[in-house]
Design a protein around this motif. Structure first.
Motif, PDB file in Angstrom:
ATOM      1  N   PHE A   1       0.844  -1.200   0.000  1.00 11.04           N
ATOM      2  CA  PHE A   1       0.000   0.000   0.000  1.00 11.04           C
ATOM      3  C   PHE A   1       0.870   1.237   0.000  1.00 11.04           C
ATOM      4  CE2 PHE A   1      -2.235   3.373   2.268  1.00 11.04           C
ATOM      5  CZ  PHE A   1      -3.411   3.444   1.548  1.00 11.04           C
TER       6      PHE A   1
ATOM      7  N   GLY B   1     -11.410  11.537   6.099  1.00 19.76           N
ATOM      8  CA  GLY B   1     -10.136  11.901   6.696  1.00 19.76           C
ATOM      9  C   GLY B   1      -9.516  10.789   7.529  1.00 19.76           C
ATOM     10  N   GLY B   2     -10.116   9.617   7.493  1.00 22.66           N
ATOM     11  CA  GLY B   2      -9.584   8.496   8.265  1.00 22.66           C
ATOM     12  C   GLY B   2     -10.232   7.213   7.783  1.00 22.66           C
ATOM     13  N   TRP B   3      -9.927   6.120   8.469  1.00 21.14           N
ATOM     14  CA  TRP B   3     -10.563   4.852   8.127  1.00 21.14           C
ATOM     15  C   TRP B   3     -12.075   5.022   8.126  1.00 21.14           C
ATOM     16  CZ3 TRP B   3      -8.249   0.360  11.461  1.00 21.14           C
ATOM     17  CH2 TRP B   3      -6.869   0.353  11.320  1.00 21.14           C
TER      18      TRP B   3
ATOM     19  N   GLY C   1     -13.007  22.491  20.581  1.00 19.90           N
ATOM     20  CA  GLY C   1     -13.063  21.411  19.592  1.00 19.90           C
ATOM     21  C   GLY C   1     -13.361  20.047  20.173  1.00 19.90           C
ATOM     22  N   GLY C   2     -13.174  19.869  21.471  1.00 18.79           N
ATOM     23  CA  GLY C   2     -13.435  18.576  22.091  1.00 18.79           C
ATOM     24  C   GLY C   2     -12.418  17.517  21.686  1.00 18.79           C
ATOM     25  N   LEU C   3     -12.730  16.268  22.090  1.00 18.73           N
ATOM     26  CA  LEU C   3     -11.837  15.162  21.747  1.00 18.73           C
ATOM     27  C   LEU C   3     -11.787  14.949  20.237  1.00 18.73           C
ATOM     28  CD1 LEU C   3     -12.868  12.590  24.502  1.00 18.73           C
ATOM     29  CD2 LEU C   3     -10.655  13.701  24.273  1.00 18.73           C
ATOM     30  N   GLY C   4     -12.879  15.319  19.555  1.00 19.42           N
ATOM     31  CA  GLY C   4     -12.935  15.123  18.104  1.00 19.42           C
ATOM     32  C   GLY C   4     -11.787  15.820  17.400  1.00 19.42           C
TER      33      GLY C   4
ATOM     34  N   ASP D   1      -8.782   2.337   3.408  1.00 20.70           N
ATOM     35  CA  ASP D   1      -8.014   3.240   2.544  1.00 20.70           C
ATOM     36  C   ASP D   1      -8.658   4.630   2.507  1.00 20.70           C
ATOM     37  OD1 ASP D   1     -10.195   2.751   1.006  1.00 20.70           O
ATOM     38  OD2 ASP D   1      -9.145   1.823  -0.667  1.00 20.70           O
TER      39      ASP D   1
ATOM     40  N   THR E   1      -5.495  11.342  13.318  1.00 26.29           N
ATOM     41  CA  THR E   1      -5.881  10.527  12.180  1.00 26.29           C
ATOM     42  C   THR E   1      -5.351  11.077  10.869  1.00 26.29           C
ATOM     43  OG1 THR E   1      -7.925  10.195  13.380  1.00 26.29           O
ATOM     44  CG2 THR E   1      -7.869   9.397  11.147  1.00 26.29           C
TER      45      THR E   1
ATOM     46  N   LYS F   1     -11.773   5.627   2.079  1.00 23.99           N
ATOM     47  CA  LYS F   1     -12.762   5.892   1.038  1.00 23.99           C
ATOM     48  C   LYS F   1     -14.032   5.090   1.321  1.00 23.99           C
ATOM     49  CE  LYS F   1     -10.359   7.893  -2.622  1.00 23.99           C
ATOM     50  NZ  LYS F   1      -9.107   8.146  -1.949  1.00 23.99           N
TER      51      LYS F   1
ATOM     52  N   VAL G   1      -8.645  13.822  17.883  1.00 25.08           N
ATOM     53  CA  VAL G   1      -8.683  12.603  17.063  1.00 25.08           C
ATOM     54  C   VAL G   1      -8.389  12.935  15.607  1.00 25.08           C
ATOM     55  CG1 VAL G   1     -10.203  10.809  16.195  1.00 25.08           C
ATOM     56  CG2 VAL G   1     -10.226  11.378  18.604  1.00 25.08           C
ATOM     57  N   ARG G   2      -8.908  14.081  15.141  1.00 22.35           N
ATOM     58  CA  ARG G   2      -8.667  14.456  13.740  1.00 22.35           C
ATOM     59  C   ARG G   2      -7.188  14.723  13.482  1.00 22.35           C
ATOM     60  NH1 ARG G   2     -13.775  15.999  14.231  1.00 22.35           N
ATOM     61  NH2 ARG G   2     -13.444  17.971  15.279  1.00 22.35           N
TER      62      ARG G   2
ATOM     63  N   HIS H   1     -12.728   7.588  11.063  1.00 26.45           N
ATOM     64  CA  HIS H   1     -11.999   7.699  12.325  1.00 26.45           C
ATOM     65  C   HIS H   1     -11.565   9.125  12.650  1.00 26.45           C
ATOM     66  CE1 HIS H   1     -10.368   5.503  15.672  1.00 26.45           C
ATOM     67  NE2 HIS H   1      -9.300   6.253  15.632  1.00 26.45           N
ATOM     68  N   ASP H   2     -11.911  10.104  11.827  1.00 28.25           N
ATOM     69  CA  ASP H   2     -11.614  11.489  12.172  1.00 28.25           C
ATOM     70  C   ASP H   2     -12.822  12.157  12.833  1.00 28.25           C
ATOM     71  OD1 ASP H   2     -13.173  11.483   9.973  1.00 28.25           O
ATOM     72  OD2 ASP H   2     -12.096  13.030   8.887  1.00 28.25           O
ATOM     73  N   SER H   3     -13.710  11.353  13.447  1.00 28.70           N
ATOM     74  CA  SER H   3     -14.890  11.876  14.151  1.00 28.70           C
ATOM     75  C   SER H   3     -15.806  12.657  13.226  1.00 28.70           C
ATOM     76  CB  SER H   3     -14.501  12.786  15.322  1.00 28.70           C
ATOM     77  OG  SER H   3     -14.033  12.022  16.371  1.00 28.70           O
TER      78      SER H   3
ATOM     79  N   VAL I   1     -18.817  17.517  11.427  1.00 30.47           N
ATOM     80  CA  VAL I   1     -17.626  17.373  12.256  1.00 30.47           C
ATOM     81  C   VAL I   1     -18.081  17.286  13.713  1.00 30.47           C
ATOM     82  CG1 VAL I   1     -15.467  18.442  12.937  1.00 30.47           C
ATOM     83  CG2 VAL I   1     -16.283  18.667  10.592  1.00 30.47           C
ATOM     84  N   ALA I   2     -17.826  16.150  14.340  1.00 27.47           N
ATOM     85  CA  ALA I   2     -18.318  15.920  15.700  1.00 27.47           C
ATOM     86  C   ALA I   2     -17.245  16.282  16.720  1.00 27.47           C
ATOM     87  CB  ALA I   2     -18.729  14.465  15.862  1.00 27.47           C
ATOM     88  N   PRO I   3     -17.651  16.765  17.900  1.00 27.00           N
ATOM     89  CA  PRO I   3     -16.674  17.134  18.920  1.00 27.00           C
ATOM     90  C   PRO I   3     -16.239  15.966  19.798  1.00 27.00           C
ATOM     91  CG  PRO I   3     -18.853  17.756  19.635  1.00 27.00           C
ATOM     92  CD  PRO I   3     -19.014  17.113  18.301  1.00 27.00           C
ATOM     93  N   ASN I   4     -16.783  14.764  19.549  1.00 30.66           N
ATOM     94  CA  ASN I   4     -16.505  13.640  20.441  1.00 30.66           C
ATOM     95  C   ASN I   4     -15.627  12.602  19.744  1.00 30.66           C
ATOM     96  OD1 ASN I   4     -19.476  13.858  19.471  1.00 30.66           O
ATOM     97  ND2 ASN I   4     -18.890  11.730  19.207  1.00 30.66           N
ATOM     98  N   LEU I   5     -15.419  11.484  20.436  1.00 32.16           N
ATOM     99  CA  LEU I   5     -14.612  10.418  19.864  1.00 32.16           C
ATOM    100  C   LEU I   5     -15.311   9.825  18.639  1.00 32.16           C
ATOM    101  CD1 LEU I   5     -13.475   8.690  23.165  1.00 32.16           C
ATOM    102  CD2 LEU I   5     -12.099  10.075  21.644  1.00 32.16           C
ATOM    103  N   PRO I   6     -14.577   9.131  17.768  1.00 31.96           N
ATOM    104  CA  PRO I   6     -15.161   8.687  16.496  1.00 31.96           C
ATOM    105  C   PRO I   6     -16.325   7.708  16.665  1.00 31.96           C
ATOM    106  CG  PRO I   6     -12.783   8.479  16.468  1.00 31.96           C
ATOM    107  CD  PRO I   6     -13.156   8.830  17.858  1.00 31.96           C
TER     108      PRO I   6
END
Lengths: 150, 367
Positions: free
Chosen positions: A16, B207-209, A135-138, B169, A145, B171, A141-142, B227-229, B245-250
Motif C-alpha cells: 500500500f 479523513g480516516g478509516w 473542539g473537544g476530543l474530536g 483506505d 488521524t 474511502k 482525534v482528527r 476515524h476522524d470523528s 464534524v463531531a466534537p466527540n470520539l469517532p
C-alpha cells in the motif's frame, strides 16, 4: 549489514502506497509563504492577533521532504502569532477560528510541543487547553488521524 | 431521555456482533471468540438455546435473514457459513461458503431479497455470494477494484443491486453487485444507468478509516463515518457531500432510522442522533441521558469504610452512559425500514441494549 537496508517491499505488488499530496511547485509555495509571512507580521504589528493567526493557519503546507523547510518556517510563523497573543486573549482568538482552522491550529500546537528546545511548551499547553474546550476530543482525534502532517 | 432495556449474557465478555431474528424472540451473538451463541427470550430474560462452533477463529459478524430465517456468519478463519434451521433434529445446519479470500472476513450482510450476501474482508475485496443450485453450494464473485485496503463494513441498497462499502483506505464507495442469473436488468436514476457487476457508482473520501456505512431507506442517500470523528452524507455521486464534524470520539457504526434521521454510535459509548433540518444535517442529540447514580447507605460511612478496607478513597470509574465501553454495532430493532422506532446496540462492555427512539425525547424533533 547492507541487507538490512534493502527495501524488500519494492517487489511486493500488494504494497500500500499513500497517494502523494498534489502540492504546488516548491517555488510557488515559497512565494506564498513569503507573502503570508509579510501579512502575518503586518497584522501582528498592528496588534490584530486573531487575524494574524487565521492568516498563518490558512492553506497549511503538506507534502514530502522537498517542502520540509517551508513547513519548518510555517511552524515558526504560527508560533510567532501564538506567542504574540496575551494569555487572557487566547480563548477569544480560539473562539473566532473556523472548525477547520481549529484542527490545523492543534496540528501546529502538537508540532511545537515536539520541539521543546525551540518553543515554549507552557504557552502551547494553554493554547491546547482552550482549543480542546472548543473542539473537544474530536479535534484531537482528527489531528491523530490526518495523514497530512504539518 | 430514554432508559434502554439492557441485557448482559456473559458478564464482562465483549459482544463482537449481534443479530436478532425476525420476531425478535431470539438473538445471535458472538462472545468475542469462535462461537456463535443463540439465546431465546424467556419470561425472565434470555436462555442459551444453541451454540454454533464450526468457526476456528474469532467470529467477526453475524446477520440473520428475517424472511428466509437463515443466519450467515463470517470469521477471521477466512470462512463464512450459512446456517439453516433443521426442524426435524432441532439444530442449525452449517453450509460452507466458498469465499476464496486469503485474509480475515470482517463484515457480512444479507441483501434485502436475501438471495445474496456480501462479505467484506482484509483481502481488499468484497465477496458477493449467491446460491448455485446446480452444484448446491454458495459461490462468490469478487469486487476488487479499486479497493486498496481492508473493507470494514458494507450496506445494501433496498433494490438489491447496489452496495456501499467503507474501507481503511479512507474511502467509501458504491458498487454494483448485480449477478447474472440472479438479478433482473437494473438501472438507478441516482447511482447510474448501466450497472454491470463491479461498477463503481460513487467514490467518497474521508479523513480516516471508514468504519461504518449505510444506505438511506430510499437508497438515494449514503452516510458513512470515519476515524476522524466525522459523518459524511452524500446524495448521489455528483452532489458534493456534507460533512458533520463531531466534537466527540469517532463513531464506528450507524444506520438510517428514517429518511431524515441517522443513529450513530462508537467510541463515545453513547448513541447519537443526526437529523436532517431541511437543507442540512446536524448532530441533534445524544440518545443516552446518563443514569443517576444510586448512592446507597450513609455516604460518609461508606467513604471511611472504603478508606479503611482499601486504603483509598472511592474512585469513580463508571461512565455516565449505559454502555461502559465502545459500541461496536447498532441495528434497527422495531418499526418499518422507513421509520425505525427501536434499535439495539452491543459493544465491548458485553451489554446488549434495546433503545426506544420515540421516547428518547426525539419525537419533539421534527424528523
Amino acid at each position: 549489514m547492507a541487507h538490512r537496508k534493502a527495501d524488500v517491499d519494492i517487489d511486493d505488488e500488494d504494497q500500500f502506497y499513500d497517494e502523494a499530496e498534489a502540492a504546488a511547485p516548491v517555488a510557488e509555495l515559497e512565494a506564498a509563504l513569503a507573502a503570508k509571512t509579510a501579512d502575518v507580521r503586518a497584522l501582528l504589528s498592528r496588534g490584530n492577533v486573531a487575524a494574524a493567526l487565521q492568516t498563518a493557519l490558512n492553506e497549511p503546507v503538506y507534502g514530502g521532504r522537498d517542502v520540509d523547510s517551508i513547513k519548518e518556517r510555517t511552524l515558526q510563523l504560527v508560533m510567532e502569532a501564538l506567542a504574540a497573543t496575551r494569555p487572557a486573549d487566547i480563548a477569544g482568538v480560539v473562539a473566532e477560528l473556523r472548525p477547520g482552522q481549529l484542527d490545523v491550529l492543534l496540528k501546529y500546537v502538537y508540532g511545537g510541543m515536539a520541539r521543546p528546545d525551540l518553543f515554549n511548551s507552557a504557552l502551547l499547553l494553554s493554547w491546547h487547553e482552550k482549543a480542546y474546550e472548543v473542539g473537544g476530543l474530536g479535534a484531537i482525534v482528527r489531528v491523530l488521524t490526518d495523514r497530512r502532517a504539518v | 431521555m430514554a432508559t434502554p432495556d439492557v441485557f448482559e449474557f456473559i458478564v464482562g465478555v465483549p459482544i463482537t456482533c449481534h443479530a436478532f431474528n425476525a420476531d425478535r424472540s431470539q438473538v445471535a451473538i458472538s462472545p468475542n471468540n469462535n462461537e456463535v451463541h443463540i439465546y431465546s427470550r424467556t419470561a425472565t430474560g434470555w436462555a442459551l438455546a444453541h451454540v454454533l462452533n464450526d468457526h476456528d477463529k474469532l467470529v467477526t459478524c453475524i446477520d440473520w435473514a428475517p424472511n428466509t430465517n437463515r443466519i450467515v456468519t463470517c470469521s477471521q478463519d477466512r470462512n463464512a457459513y450459512v446456517w439453516t434451521w433443521e426442524a426435524g433434529v432441532q439444530q442449525w445446519k452449517p453450509t460452507l461458503v466458498l469465499l476464496r479470500i486469503n485474509r480475515a472476513a470482517t463484515f457480512v450482510r444479507w441483501s434485502p431479497l436475501e438471495n445474496k450476501f456480501a462479505v467484506a474482508s482484509g483481502a481488499r475485496l468484497i465477496s458477493i455470494c449467491y446460491f448455485e443450485s446446480e452444484n448446491n453450494w454458495w459461490v462468490s464473485k469478487h469486487i476488487k477494484k479499486p479497493i486498496r485496503s481492508t473493507v470494514l463494513s458494507v450496506d445494501w441498497h433496498p433494490e438489491n443491486i447496489l452496495l456501499v462499502a467503507g474501507s481503511s483506505d479512507m474511502k467509501a464507495r458504491v458498487f454494483s453487485a448485480w449477478i447474472k442469473g440472479i438479478d433482473a436488468k437494473a438501472s438507478n436514476p441516482v447511482w447510474g444507468e448501466k450497472l454491470p457487476f463491479g461498477t463503481v457508482c460513487g467514490e467518497f473520501s474521508a479523513g480516516g478509516w471508514v468504519h461504518g456505512v449505510a444506505f438511506s431507506p430510499s437508497g438515494n442517500t449514503i452516510a458513512f463515518t470515519a476515524h476522524d470523528s466525522t459523518i459524511t452524507i452524500a446524495n448521489g455521486p455528483s452532489v458534493p457531500p456534507q460533512v458533520i464534524v463531531a466534537p466527540n470520539l469517532p463513531f464506528v457504526t450507524l444506520f438510517f432510522a428514517s429518511e431524515h434521521a441517522i443513529v450513530a454510535a462508537g467510541h463515545d459509548c453513547a448513541p447519537y442522533l443526526i437529523a436532517n433540518r431541511g437543507s442540512h444535517w446536524e448532530l441533534a442529540d445524544k440518545i443516552d441521558g446518563g443514569r443517576k447514580k444510586s448512592v446507597t447507605g450513609n455516604s460518609a460511612f461508606s467513604k471511611f469504610r472504603q478508606m479503611d478496607s482499601r486504603a483509598q478513597a472511592i474512585t469513580d470509574v463508571e461512565l455516565n452512559t449505559t454502555h461502559q465501553n465502545t459500541i461496536t454495532s447498532v441495528r434497527p430493532y422495531a418499526g418499518s425500514g422507513t421509520s425505525v422506532s427501536k434499535f439495539s446496540s452491543s459493544g465491548v462492555d458485553g451489554k446488549l441494549a434495546v433503545w426506544d427512539l420515540l421516547s428518547a425525547g426525539i419525537a419533539g424533533l421534527r424528523l
